[in-house]
Enzyme design. Structure first.
Site, mmCIF file in Angstrom:
data_model
loop_
_atom_site.group_PDB
_atom_site.id
_atom_site.type_symbol
_atom_site.label_atom_id
_atom_site.label_comp_id
_atom_site.label_asym_id
_atom_site.label_seq_id
_atom_site.Cartn_x
_atom_site.Cartn_y
_atom_site.Cartn_z
ATOM 1 N N HIS A 111 9.714 -34.724 -9.472
ATOM 2 C CA HIS A 111 8.781 -33.706 -9.941
ATOM 3 C C HIS A 111 8.085 -33.027 -8.753
ATOM 4 O O HIS A 111 8.121 -31.801 -8.615
ATOM 5 C CB HIS A 111 7.750 -34.357 -10.866
ATOM 6 C CG HIS A 111 6.692 -33.417 -11.347
ATOM 7 N ND1 HIS A 111 6.700 -32.887 -12.615
ATOM 8 C CD2 HIS A 111 5.603 -32.881 -10.737
ATOM 9 C CE1 HIS A 111 5.672 -32.074 -12.758
ATOM 10 N NE2 HIS A 111 4.987 -32.055 -11.633
ATOM 11 N N GLU A 112 7.473 -33.824 -7.900
ATOM 12 C CA GLU A 112 6.710 -33.233 -6.791
ATOM 13 C C GLU A 112 7.629 -32.492 -5.823
ATOM 14 O O GLU A 112 7.262 -31.452 -5.281
ATOM 15 C CB GLU A 112 5.905 -34.302 -6.044
ATOM 16 C CG GLU A 112 4.844 -35.009 -6.880
ATOM 17 C CD GLU A 112 3.852 -34.079 -7.566
ATOM 18 O OE1 GLU A 112 3.671 -32.926 -7.115
ATOM 19 O OE2 GLU A 112 3.266 -34.498 -8.584
ATOM 20 N N HIS A 122 8.109 -28.984 -6.758
ATOM 21 C CA HIS A 122 7.058 -28.067 -6.290
ATOM 22 C C HIS A 122 7.320 -27.644 -4.839
ATOM 23 O O HIS A 122 7.095 -26.498 -4.460
ATOM 24 C CB HIS A 122 5.682 -28.728 -6.371
ATOM 25 C CG HIS A 122 5.151 -28.923 -7.772
ATOM 26 N ND1 HIS A 122 5.131 -27.918 -8.705
ATOM 27 C CD2 HIS A 122 4.612 -30.008 -8.379
ATOM 28 C CE1 HIS A 122 4.602 -28.384 -9.839
ATOM 29 N NE2 HIS A 122 4.284 -29.639 -9.665
ATOM 30 N N GLU A 140 4.094 -25.743 -13.908
ATOM 31 C CA GLU A 140 4.732 -27.061 -13.998
ATOM 32 C C GLU A 140 6.189 -26.984 -14.456
ATOM 33 O O GLU A 140 6.937 -27.950 -14.313
ATOM 34 C CB GLU A 140 3.953 -27.977 -14.937
ATOM 35 C CG GLU A 140 2.573 -28.387 -14.429
ATOM 36 C CD GLU A 140 2.612 -29.133 -13.106
ATOM 37 O OE1 GLU A 140 3.613 -29.812 -12.826
ATOM 38 O OE2 GLU A 140 1.653 -29.002 -12.331
ATOM 39 N N TYR A 160 0.465 -28.315 -19.985
ATOM 40 C CA TYR A 160 1.491 -29.347 -19.783
ATOM 41 C C TYR A 160 2.564 -29.254 -20.868
ATOM 42 O O TYR A 160 3.756 -29.337 -20.593
ATOM 43 C CB TYR A 160 0.867 -30.744 -19.820
ATOM 44 C CG TYR A 160 0.088 -31.093 -18.579
ATOM 45 C CD1 TYR A 160 0.742 -31.421 -17.401
ATOM 46 C CD2 TYR A 160 -1.301 -31.095 -18.592
ATOM 47 C CE1 TYR A 160 0.037 -31.755 -16.267
ATOM 48 C CE2 TYR A 160 -2.020 -31.425 -17.456
ATOM 49 C CZ TYR A 160 -1.354 -31.750 -16.298
ATOM 50 O OH TYR A 160 -2.056 -32.069 -15.175
HETATM 51 ZN ZN LIG Z 1 3.322 -30.947 -11.068
#
Ligand SMILES: [Zn+2]
Length: 566
Positions: A352-353, A356, A381, A491
């Site tokens: 996930h990170e 980004h 997100e 989210y």
């Molecule tokens: Zn995130």
């Protein structure tokens, strides 16, 4: 700047410059620059107060030192290494704080209901007095500011800049989703109630015939362990950090047409930190650099996040400044007898990170204001959520895993169980997210709403599990004072798009298909915030986005008999 807008001929500007000019004007209006001086002063002073109140709200939570002294008997069900890690509280008691590493394992594993009740109550009473007062002031001031700026509610002020655009759209989204998830929640509650009945009989406890707030995590964990039986401790032996990192970096490179090179002897802020240079594989051009800072240490930021250190944008002379980002996390450290072994949810966080990081680096916006992740807040997100899907698919999982001692691949059976377990508790988990999103919306649309009452009402109505009397969960809800005001729904909202992107393209054409990866890079990552998310999505999907994949991922049936929207 208003004058500039009139003077400039729009067609003499590049499209991104037009957007930049329009954005500056919008931001000016959102700060009240078009209003009389004294109104501007009022807005300024409200903003100042708001920022101090937010700091206090979260500081109170961070500095909370409440603990409960409990005996080993009262902590029945918790593993020995957990008990041994607790400080002594005199007599034969152990100190249980309300910090996450104590709270979550206890609520999941402690088989003494009275202990769970006490701890859950204390957890949702943290900073009750002080934060209750702050929260009231926060929502009042936010409403005042938004009203001075001409908005009917604070939510509408915030949402103007998001994909959702208005509080009405968010309300409809959450209500419809709650309605659809309701039957699933009912089924899951019935299963949990059966488990509770059986457990009460087994332990000779009174069965009260209902699910309490302090029962939720305990029985949700039992569902995971009994119905899906994934042995997390065994599983993590297949995820040594080195293997995961190697697999993850190679998947990202292949998928996005990039080449990563470790920079030896780079200047870094700690010996654990690594620096990589990123090139576009086709042209060989450097597009950015990223740091990986993966292990905990004293004084370090405690969560996982990606920080943009330098935006990718054009310089005054027209040359490009490369993007630089840092991924910070706190993964399990190596020990003398074992390397760092990651829990599956840590692998998911890693993916996930790092998503980004790629968003920061791959964007080719002209203006820093539109660089990287500077997209609509309820879309930011989506790219990372989409990439989480890779840790639930066989092929990528096999590339990121290998037993740390034997070198074996994950046994087929364990892999199947893991992939199936993604469906565990989806109803209750998402209904709870809806409760939180709706509390957030309620507080920022009706200033008079009482936070604790509103929360209790929504818990009962949507989740079907009552809030514990006397508690005040909203006073502990850091997001309300952490830049998510009126945006917690984001989210769930962005998951609609992440699931649509994944299922429509990658799942169809291959999760390791470089052609789709490049489409994704150029349609979704490359523009940064220089285009509306809806435009990027349409380009990537080949149609307007829809909810089907999202609903399916939550275990819901999708009614395909509906006529297609034209
Ligand atoms: Zn995130």
């Amino acid at each position: 700047i208003f004058l500039l807008q009139e003077k400039i001929q729009k067609d003499s500007l590049r499209p991104e410059a037009v957007r930049y000019l329009e954005r500056l004007i919008k931001l000016g209006r959102r700060n009240g620059l078009h209003l009389p001086k004294d109104t501007q002063e009022k807005i300024k002073s409200i903003k100042k107060k708001l920022s101090l109140l937010c700091i206090d709200f979260n500081k109170n939570l961070n500095e909370d030192t409440t603990f409960l002294p409990l005996t080993r008997e009262e902590l029945g069900g918790l593993p020995e290494d957990f008990l041994n890690s607790l400080e002594k509280a005199g007599d034969d008691k152990l100190k249980v704080t309300l910090k996450y590493p104590h709270y979550f394992p206890l609520l999941k594993k402690c088989h003494v209901p009275e202990t769970r009740r006490k701890v859950e109550e204390a957890f949702n009473c943290r900073c009750k007095q002080e934060n209750c007062a702050i929260l009231r002031e926060l929502v009042t001031l936010r409403a005042q500011k938004s009203s001075l700026l001409g908005f009917s509610t604070h939510a509408d002020y915030v949402l103007e800049m998001n994909m959702a655009k208005s509080s009405q759209v968010v309300a409809t989204f959450l209500d419809e989703l709650a309605q659809k998830l309701k039957p699933l929640g009912e089924q899951e509650r019935a299963v949990i109630l059966e488990l509770k009945k059986a457990e009460c009989e087994k332990r000779g406890l009174d069965f009260d015939g209902r699910i309490n707030a302090w029962d939720m995590r305990y029985y949700m964990n039992q569902v995971e362990e009994t119905r899906y039986s994934v042995d997390q401790n065994l599983l993590k032996e297949y995820f040594p950090m080195q293997v995961v990192t190697k697999g993850l970096l190679s998947i990202y490179q292949e998928l996005l047409g990039l080449t990563f090179n470790l920079e030896e002897n780079a200047t870094v802020w700690h010996e654990d930190v690594k620096l990589y240079c990123v090139r576009d594989s086709a042209s060989g051009k450097v597009i950015g650099k990223f740091y990986l800072d993966l292990y905990p240490r004293e004084g370090k930021y405690g969560h996982a996040a990606c920080f943009g250190l330098q935006p990718g944008c054009l310089r005054q002379d027209g040359s490009r400044q490369i993007a630089i980002a840092a991924m910070v996390a706190n993964f399990t450290k190596p020990t003398p007898d074992a390397p760092s072994l990651l829990q599956h949810d840590e692998v998911e966080t890693y993916f996930h990170e790092f998503g980004h990081v790629m968003h920061q680096l791959c964007s080719q916006a002209e203006f820093a204001m539109f660089s990287g992740t500077h997209v609509e807040r309820d879309f930011v997100e989506a790219p990372s959520q989409m990439l989480e899907n890779w840790v639930w698919e066989k092929e990528p999982l096999l590339r990121m895993s290998q037993h740390y001692r034997t070198g074996d691949t994950i046994p087929q059976e364990l892999l199947d169980k893991l992939i199936k377990s993604r469906q565990a508790n989806t109803g209750l988990f998402n209904l709870r997210q809806i409760v939180l999103a709706k509390v957030d919306q309620a507080l920022h649309t009706q200033t008079s709403a009482d936070p604790a009452e509103e929360y209790a009402r929504l818990c009962q109505e949507i989740l079907g599990v009552p809030a514990t009397p006397g508690t005040n969960m909203p006073a502990t809800f850091g997001h309300l004072a952490g830049g998510y005001d009126a945006q917690y729904y984001g989210y769930l909202w962005s998951e609609v798009y992440s699931m649509d992107m994944f299922h429509t393209r990658f799942k169809q054409e291959g999760v390791l298909n470089g052609k789709v990866g490049m489409d994704y890079r150029s349609c979704i990552l490359r523009p940064g915030g220089s285009q509306d998310a809806s435009v990027m999505l349409k380009l990537f999907l080949g149609r307007d986005p829809k909810q089907d994949a999202f609903l399916l991922s939550k275990g819901l049936q999708v009614d395909s008999s509906e006529p297609p929207a034209c």
